[in-house]
Scaffold this motif. Structure first.
Motif, PDB file in Angstrom:
ATOM      1  N   ILE A   1     -11.257  -3.605  -2.857  1.00  0.00           N
ATOM      2  CA  ILE A   1     -11.385  -2.563  -1.829  1.00  0.00           C
ATOM      3  C   ILE A   1     -10.065  -2.418  -1.065  1.00  0.00           C
ATOM      4  O   ILE A   1      -9.602  -1.299  -0.817  1.00  0.00           O
ATOM      5  CB  ILE A   1     -12.556  -2.885  -0.863  1.00  0.00           C
ATOM      6  CG1 ILE A   1     -13.888  -2.806  -1.622  1.00  0.00           C
ATOM      7  CG2 ILE A   1     -12.549  -1.944   0.340  1.00  0.00           C
ATOM      8  CD1 ILE A   1     -15.074  -3.260  -0.817  1.00  0.00           C
ATOM      9  N   ILE A   2      -9.444  -3.520  -0.708  1.00  0.00           N
ATOM     10  CA  ILE A   2      -8.168  -3.478   0.015  1.00  0.00           C
ATOM     11  C   ILE A   2      -7.095  -2.848  -0.866  1.00  0.00           C
ATOM     12  O   ILE A   2      -6.345  -1.977  -0.430  1.00  0.00           O
ATOM     13  CB  ILE A   2      -7.750  -4.895   0.470  1.00  0.00           C
ATOM     14  CG1 ILE A   2      -8.727  -5.389   1.550  1.00  0.00           C
ATOM     15  CG2 ILE A   2      -6.324  -4.896   1.007  1.00  0.00           C
ATOM     16  CD1 ILE A   2      -8.524  -6.837   1.963  1.00  0.00           C
ATOM     17  N   THR A   3      -7.023  -3.224  -2.136  1.00  0.00           N
ATOM     18  CA  THR A   3      -6.037  -2.676  -3.057  1.00  0.00           C
ATOM     19  C   THR A   3      -6.256  -1.183  -3.250  1.00  0.00           C
ATOM     20  O   THR A   3      -5.308  -0.393  -3.241  1.00  0.00           O
ATOM     21  CB  THR A   3      -6.119  -3.404  -4.419  1.00  0.00           C
ATOM     22  OG1 THR A   3      -5.948  -4.798  -4.198  1.00  0.00           O
ATOM     23  CG2 THR A   3      -5.048  -2.913  -5.362  1.00  0.00           C
ATOM     24  N   THR A   4      -7.508  -0.771  -3.404  1.00  0.00           N
ATOM     25  CA  THR A   4      -7.825   0.642  -3.587  1.00  0.00           C
ATOM     26  C   THR A   4      -7.466   1.442  -2.329  1.00  0.00           C
ATOM     27  O   THR A   4      -6.914   2.546  -2.416  1.00  0.00           O
ATOM     28  CB  THR A   4      -9.316   0.816  -3.914  1.00  0.00           C
ATOM     29  OG1 THR A   4      -9.647   0.016  -5.050  1.00  0.00           O
ATOM     30  CG2 THR A   4      -9.663   2.268  -4.192  1.00  0.00           C
ATOM     31  N   THR A   5      -7.741   0.904  -1.180  1.00  0.00           N
ATOM     32  CA  THR A   5      -7.422   1.583   0.081  1.00  0.00           C
ATOM     33  C   THR A   5      -5.914   1.758   0.234  1.00  0.00           C
ATOM     34  O   THR A   5      -5.437   2.841   0.601  1.00  0.00           O
ATOM     35  CB  THR A   5      -7.987   0.790   1.278  1.00  0.00           C
ATOM     36  OG1 THR A   5      -9.390   0.608   1.100  1.00  0.00           O
ATOM     37  CG2 THR A   5      -7.715   1.504   2.592  1.00  0.00           C
TER      38      THR A   5
END
Length: 195
Positions: free
Chosen positions: A5-9
């Motif tokens: 989720i952090i990488t995608t954000t």
């Protein structure tokens, strides 16, 4: 999962940041400016420069330029066209200052070989008079067709020496011609050494 989720954000932020539209800057019309005004520093407390040397073209006035003296000469001031050239001659209006904005001026020394020589001095300044200190001017100059500049010629009249004195000539480009005056670079002051 939290790492995805952090990488995608972060990846989404980089992608969307690159999608800002940059509108092109479009300049319509043309303006006129003094070449010397755009290249030289403003005088203290004023919004334009005051020069004691004959301004060169396309560069800052420097110690190799002759000082402005009370002898018969023509001071040639270049006026630049900022915008597209035209297939017809264009005109620029100008007027003279009605008061001198300064009372003293630090006149530089004459260049080596300039005759007669004069040391640097602080001159008491008064307004130059048309017909007495310089030949009357028309109030309109021409930028020739297919050109990016024109010239304002200021013919200086011979005067007898006056110790410690200088004469101020201030010129403002105005909107009386076919080309409008630049808001920031339309004024120029000159001090002519009367020693």
């Amino acid at each position: 999962m939290k790492k995805n989720i952090i990488t995608t954000t972060i990846l989404a932020l980089f992608l969307f940041a690159g999608c800002i539209k940059n509108d092109p800057v479009i300049v319509s019309g043309a303006v006129a400016e003094f070449d010397a005004t755009a290249l030289n520093s403003n005088a203290a407390g004023l919004t334009y420069p005051i020069l004691g040397r004959n301004p060169g073209y396309g560069r800052v006035a420097n110690t190799t330029d002759s000082t402005l003296r009370r002898y018969v000469q023509t001071i040639r001031l270049r006026v630049n066209l900022v915008g597209a050239q035209s297939a017809q001659d264009q005109t620029v209006g100008y007027s003279l200052f009605t008061t001198a904005p300064i009372t003293t001026f630090a006149m530089p020394a004459t260049i080596s070989g300039q005759t007669p020589a004069a040391a640097a001095a602080t001159l008491n300044v008064s307004l130059a008079a048309s017909g007495t200190d310089f030949t009357a001017l028309s109030g309109i100059l021409t930028i020739p067709k297919n050109s990016s500049f024109g010239f304002l010629d200021l013919p200086i009249l011979a005067k007898t020496a006056t110790a410690g004195e200088g004469k101020f000539v201030g010129i403002t480009l105005n909107n009386a011609g076919t080309i409008k005056a630049s808001v920031n670079y339309s004024q120029l002051g000159l001090v002519i050494d009367q020693r």
